[in-house]
Design a protein around this motif. Structure first.
Motif, PDB file in Angstrom:
ATOM      1  N   ILE A 103      21.141   3.036  28.473  1.00  0.00           N
ATOM      2  CA  ILE A 103      21.617   1.855  28.028  1.00  0.00           C
ATOM      3  C   ILE A 103      20.903   1.166  26.682  1.00  0.00           C
ATOM      4  CG2 ILE A 103      22.124  -0.620  28.791  1.00  0.00           C
ATOM      5  CD1 ILE A 103      22.530   0.515  31.724  1.00  0.00           C
ATOM      6  N   VAL A 104      19.784   1.375  26.708  1.00  0.00           N
ATOM      7  CA  VAL A 104      19.111   0.990  25.645  1.00  0.00           C
ATOM      8  C   VAL A 104      19.645   1.766  24.221  1.00  0.00           C
ATOM      9  CG1 VAL A 104      16.939   0.541  24.261  1.00  0.00           C
ATOM     10  CG2 VAL A 104      17.161  -0.307  26.340  1.00  0.00           C
ATOM     11  N   GLN A 105      19.696   3.054  24.424  1.00  0.00           N
ATOM     12  CA  GLN A 105      20.193   3.874  23.444  1.00  0.00           C
ATOM     13  C   GLN A 105      21.648   3.640  22.879  1.00  0.00           C
ATOM     14  OE1 GLN A 105      19.322   7.749  24.501  1.00  0.00           O
ATOM     15  NE2 GLN A 105      17.129   7.702  24.574  1.00  0.00           N
ATOM     16  N   ARG A 109      23.065   2.403  19.508  1.00  0.00           N
ATOM     17  CA  ARG A 109      23.906   3.018  18.728  1.00  0.00           C
ATOM     18  C   ARG A 109      25.235   2.315  18.568  1.00  0.00           C
ATOM     19  NH1 ARG A 109      24.837   7.752  22.578  1.00  0.00           N
ATOM     20  NH2 ARG A 109      22.758   7.306  23.222  1.00  0.00           N
ATOM     21  N   SER A 110      25.745   1.392  19.624  1.00  0.00           N
ATOM     22  CA  SER A 110      27.051   0.540  19.061  1.00  0.00           C
ATOM     23  C   SER A 110      26.403  -0.722  18.363  1.00  0.00           C
ATOM     24  CB  SER A 110      27.328  -0.270  20.644  1.00  0.00           C
ATOM     25  OG  SER A 110      26.391  -1.179  21.026  1.00  0.00           O
ATOM     26  N   TYR A 111      25.404  -1.007  18.011  1.00  0.00           N
ATOM     27  CA  TYR A 111      25.042  -2.071  17.117  1.00  0.00           C
ATOM     28  C   TYR A 111      25.201  -1.363  15.754  1.00  0.00           C
ATOM     29  CZ  TYR A 111      22.212  -4.959  14.262  1.00  0.00           C
ATOM     30  OH  TYR A 111      21.961  -5.920  12.945  1.00  0.00           O
ATOM     31  N   GLU A 112      24.364  -0.172  15.663  1.00  0.00           N
ATOM     32  CA  GLU A 112      24.670   0.741  14.271  1.00  0.00           C
ATOM     33  C   GLU A 112      25.983   0.799  14.025  1.00  0.00           C
ATOM     34  OE1 GLU A 112      22.369   4.023  15.002  1.00  0.00           O
ATOM     35  OE2 GLU A 112      20.495   3.128  15.151  1.00  0.00           O
ATOM     36  N   THR A 113      27.013   1.121  14.976  1.00  0.00           N
ATOM     37  CA  THR A 113      28.381   1.588  14.659  1.00  0.00           C
ATOM     38  C   THR A 113      28.961   0.281  14.269  1.00  0.00           C
ATOM     39  OG1 THR A 113      28.341   3.219  16.383  1.00  0.00           O
ATOM     40  CG2 THR A 113      30.458   2.211  15.854  1.00  0.00           C
TER      41      THR A 113
END
Length: 154
Positions: A103-105, A109-113
């Motif tokens: 979930i952290v990963q 990734r969703s933040y970077e996206t």
């Protein structure tokens, strides 16, 4: 088939109302019971999506789904509590660390996206604005004979 209406009524609306009542009355025992139900129902929904694609041809499939949901929520059978305590709780407990890490990963990734998507959006918007300004300036030159402001900084 009208089975989706029964599943909606019995599997979602009825438990949602009793979950509301448990929260409203602050009845911890009922609150825990309905939390276990929702955890099991979430898993059921995932499994149902797959089985609807593969087993819908099976005779009495929809009737069995309705019976299963009623078994899950019945205060007499306590099916959701049974599945939660015997299967899901031990499974989730043993995999909790891995799930938390995943979930952290996924959040990272969703933040970077989203940041990359935002940058691309700003770039596209800036390009569109410059293109529109150039087109308007050139159009003004063609129509009115005035010098394009894009080229003269006026």
């Amino acid at each position: 088939e009208g089975s989706w209406a029964y599943l909606l009524l019995f599997g979602t609306l009825y438990p949602a109302y009793y979950s509301y009542k448990a929260v409203k009355t602050k009845n911890v025992k009922e609150y825990v019971r309905w939390m276990m139900y929702w955890i099991v129902f979430a898993l059921y929904t995932v499994v149902e999506t797959i089985t609807d694609l593969t087993l819908a041809w099976f005779p009495l499939y929809y009737e069995l789904k309705i019976a299963f949901v009623i078994w899950l929520l019945s205060p007499y059978t306590r099916g959701a509590s049974l599945i939660y305590r015997k299967c899901l709780h031990p499974l989730l407990s043993s995999r909790e660390r891995e799930i938390d890490d995943y979930i952290v990963q996924a959040k990272e990734r969703s933040y970077e996206t989203m940041v990359n998507f935002g940058r691309q959006g700003l770039s596209i918007a800036a390009t569109a604005a410059v293109t529109a300004a150039v087109k308007a300036s050139v159009l003004r030159y063609v129509l009115f004979g005035t010098s394009p402001s894009v080229f003269t900084n006026k």
